[in-house]
Design a protein around this motif. Structure first.
Motif, short mmCIF file in Angstrom:
data_model
loop_
_atom_site.label_atom_id
_atom_site.label_comp_id
_atom_site.label_asym_id
_atom_site.label_seq_id
_atom_site.Cartn_x
_atom_site.Cartn_y
_atom_site.Cartn_z
N GLY A 94 0.82 -1.21 0.00
CA GLY A 94 0.00 0.00 0.00
C GLY A 94 0.85 1.26 0.00
N ILE A 95 1.91 1.26 0.81
CA ILE A 95 2.82 2.42 0.84
C ILE A 95 3.48 2.62 -0.52
CG2 ILE A 95 4.95 3.31 1.86
CD1 ILE A 95 4.17 1.76 4.41
N SER A 96 3.89 1.53 -1.14
CA SER A 96 4.55 1.63 -2.45
C SER A 96 3.60 2.21 -3.50
CB SER A 96 5.03 0.25 -2.89
OG SER A 96 5.94 -0.29 -1.95
N LEU A 97 2.36 1.71 -3.51
CA LEU A 97 1.38 2.23 -4.47
C LEU A 97 1.06 3.69 -4.18
CD1 LEU A 97 -0.55 1.79 -6.81
CD2 LEU A 97 -2.24 0.91 -5.18
N PHE A 98 0.92 4.02 -2.92
CA PHE A 98 0.63 5.40 -2.53
C PHE A 98 1.74 6.33 -3.00
CE2 PHE A 98 0.49 9.06 0.27
CZ PHE A 98 -0.86 9.28 0.48
N THR A 99 2.98 5.90 -2.85
CA THR A 99 4.12 6.73 -3.23
C THR A 99 4.19 6.91 -4.75
OG1 THR A 99 5.31 5.88 -1.31
CG2 THR A 99 6.60 7.01 -3.00
N LEU A 100 4.00 5.82 -5.48
CA LEU A 100 4.01 5.92 -6.95
C LEU A 100 2.87 6.81 -7.44
CD1 LEU A 100 4.78 2.20 -7.89
CD2 LEU A 100 6.32 4.17 -8.08
N LEU A 188 10.35 6.49 1.69
CA LEU A 188 11.68 5.90 1.63
C LEU A 188 12.28 5.71 3.01
CD1 LEU A 188 13.20 7.80 -1.44
CD2 LEU A 188 12.40 5.43 -1.35
N VAL A 189 11.95 6.59 3.93
CA VAL A 189 12.42 6.45 5.30
C VAL A 189 11.61 5.39 6.05
CG1 VAL A 189 12.58 7.62 7.53
CG2 VAL A 189 13.35 8.78 5.46
N ALA A 190 10.30 5.34 5.78
CA ALA A 190 9.41 4.48 6.55
C ALA A 190 9.60 3.00 6.27
CB ALA A 190 7.96 4.88 6.29
N VAL A 191 9.77 2.63 5.01
CA VAL A 191 9.78 1.20 4.65
C VAL A 191 10.90 0.43 5.37
CG1 VAL A 191 10.12 -0.44 2.76
CG2 VAL A 191 8.54 1.49 2.48
N PRO A 192 12.14 0.90 5.41
CA PRO A 192 13.16 0.15 6.16
C PRO A 192 12.82 -0.01 7.63
CG PRO A 192 14.20 1.77 4.72
CD PRO A 192 12.74 2.06 4.71
N PHE A 193 12.23 1.02 8.24
CA PHE A 193 11.81 0.91 9.63
C PHE A 193 10.73 -0.16 9.79
CE2 PHE A 193 13.25 5.49 10.24
CZ PHE A 193 14.32 5.14 11.02
N ILE A 194 9.82 -0.22 8.84
CA ILE A 194 8.75 -1.22 8.91
C ILE A 194 9.32 -2.63 8.85
CG2 ILE A 194 6.77 -2.17 7.63
CD1 ILE A 194 6.25 0.78 6.71
N LEU A 195 10.22 -2.86 7.92
CA LEU A 195 10.81 -4.19 7.78
C LEU A 195 11.63 -4.58 9.01
CD1 LEU A 195 11.93 -3.99 4.03
CD2 LEU A 195 9.87 -5.04 4.98
N ARG A 196 12.15 -3.57 9.72
CA ARG A 196 12.96 -3.85 10.91
C ARG A 196 12.10 -4.01 12.17
NH1 ARG A 196 14.72 -4.99 14.98
NH2 ARG A 196 16.59 -4.28 16.11
#
Length: 487
Positions: A94-100, A188-196
């Motif tokens: 969802g974040i990826s689609l929102f960003t695109l 771009l900042v949020a996704v790495p935090f989410i995966l961690r």
């Protein structure tokens, strides 16, 4: 999740790992802030976008409604997909689609391109809002959940409050396209935090009610489209009548479908609860009346009063920021006075505020005359958010909490879309145009319509059962719903 140690989270494989609470909060809150910000961030940019893209009043509505409608109708479906295929996986998608879609919005050169991009943003946002809090709740221990959800709710409220202000500042300082570009670094900042920080989790793997989703989406879209075209094509024109009739047929078919399928998108049995039904009526009226009015009033400050986008955003703060101060107080008062009293008073204050605004918005009116009404509206909103969500869940079984709160959020977002469509239709029907000369007189009947709709919600709230609200020790879904603002 049974861990009692701060920062432990259960992964899908069954192992545990330490997750700093601050990191989990950041991972869940950043995308949600991005999605809530985009509900109102565009409002202050509408006059500038209208000039740059040559947009009509109808297209201005769809810049807002394209996002709101997809967001509202797909939220329950996104939750179901998250339960089935992995909440974190769907959240990141969802974040990826929102960003695109944000990039596509920034690059739009025609109204049609911007409307299509905003619709895709809504699809992404539908996965962000419900799943962000579900993932956060699973990533923190039960003892810390109330605090974590409180912070999450505060960030969500901040996104709503700062939307017009940030939109105005960015439009004035850079360009209207920049209100969409700012989503890219956040993602771009949020996704790495989410995966961690947010472990993968699953829920009940029920099949998605695709037919129900299609029926309700098409029904609401057809109704909003018919309303927006009413003044343009004529309310008795074939296209408008067909659209409104199709909306009615599709929504009835949706209700029939939901009453017969084994896995309904919205279980109709929930509406047997008087508290649930009345709270949803009140929430729908609140969203329709208030946010339809905001759509027109933010433009009024620029078109009629001549304020810049930033100046207009600053001047909305007595309204948009007040709920952040009042909502916590309402939470403290709820156990003593009950949700019925708070909800009734909150909606009444908003209806009075809108009527006040309608009376003082004259060609010779001043901003100072609007400030008390703005503050009154903000106080009313603060008294409405948490009591409305609490009433929705008052009679629900634990297993129905997530579905009930998601249903309420969906109904409120649909109210936003219909509010914009209906109030603009009243505005145009009264001869309104987006010019200093043609705005003020037509604004008054539109805002009075919004006041009447909110007043209906205030009357409905009086029918809520007399009972004490649930305590803060309730299951996480209750706290989730109380923390989540309107959209």
């Amino acid at each position: 999740m049974t861990s009692d140690t701060l920062g432990q989270a259960r992964t899908s494989s069954g192992s545990t790992r330490r997750v700093p609470l601050a990191l989990a909060l950041l991972a869940a809150s950043l995308p949600m802030f991005m999605a809530t910000l985009d509900n109102l961030v565009i409002t202050n940019a509408l006059p500038v976008i209208r000039t740059d893209l040559g947009a009509s009043v109808e297209q201005l509505q769809w810049f807002v409604n394209a996002y709101t409608l997809t967001f509202a109708t797909l939220m329950l479906g996104a939750s179901t997909l998250g339960d089935r295929f992995g909440r974190r996986r769907i959240f990141v998608a969802g974040i990826s689609l929102f960003t695109l879609a944000s990039i596509a919005s920034a690059l739009a050169t025609t109204p049609a391109m911007l409307i299509a991009s905003r619709a895709l943003q809504g699809v992404g946002g539908a996965a962000i809002m419900p799943l962000s809090l579900t993932l956060l709740a699973a990533a923190v221990p039960p003892a810390k959940r109330a605090m974590a959800i409180g912070v999450w709710g505060g960030v969500a409220g901040l996104g709503v409050a700062l939307g017009p202000l940030i939109g105005g500042a960015v439009v004035e300082g850079v360009s209207w396209q920049a209100i969409f570009w700012i989503n890219v670094p956040i993602a771009l900042v949020a996704v790495p935090f989410i995966l961690r920080a947010l472990p993968e989790s699953y829920g009940r793997r029920d099949p998605l009610d695709v037919s129900g989703l299609a029926l309700v989406g098409a029904g609401v879209f057809s109704g909003v489209w018919g309303i927006t075209r009413g003044n343009i094509d004529g309310w008795t024109s074939t296209r408008v009548l067909v659209a409104l009739a199709a909306s009615a047929v599709l929504l009835v078919a949706f209700l029939v479908r939901e009453s017969r399928t084994a896995y309904p998108l919205i279980p109709l049995r929930l509406f047997r609860s008087r508290s649930f039904s009345i709270a949803n009526i009140a929430g729908f009226a609140f969203s329709m009346g208030m946010f339809g009015s905001v759509f027109l009033l933010v433009q009024y400050l620029q078109v009629v009063d001549g304020y810049s986008p930033l100046e207009a955003g600053v001047r909305t703060l007595p309204w948009t920021a007040a709920p952040m101060l009042v909502a916590p107080v309402a939470g403290l008062l709820a156990p003593r006075v009950g949700v019925r009293a708070l909800l009734s008073v909150g909606l009444t204050l908003q209806a009075v505020a809108l009527a006040w605004i309608a009376l003082v918005t004259t060609p010779s009116g001043t901003y100072a005359e609007l400030v008390p009404a703005f503050a009154l509206a903000g106080i009313g909103m603060g008294l409405t958010f948490a009591p409305s969500s609490t009433a929705v869940l008052a009679d629900m079984a634990d297993d129905d909490h997530a579905t009930a709160s998601s249903t309420n959020a969906t109904i409120r977002e649909i109210g936003v879309a219909l509010g914009v469509a209906v109030l603009v239709a009243v505005f145009e029907g009264a001869g309104g145009t987006i010019t200093p000369e043609g705005y003020t007189d037509a604004l008054r009947p539109a805002i009075l319509t919004g006041a009447a709709v909110v007043a209906v919600g205030a009357v409905a709230a009086r029918w809520l059962p007399r009972r004490s609200p649930r305590s803060s020790s309730e299951p996480v879904e209750v706290l989730l719903a109380e923390a989540a603002p309107v959209g």
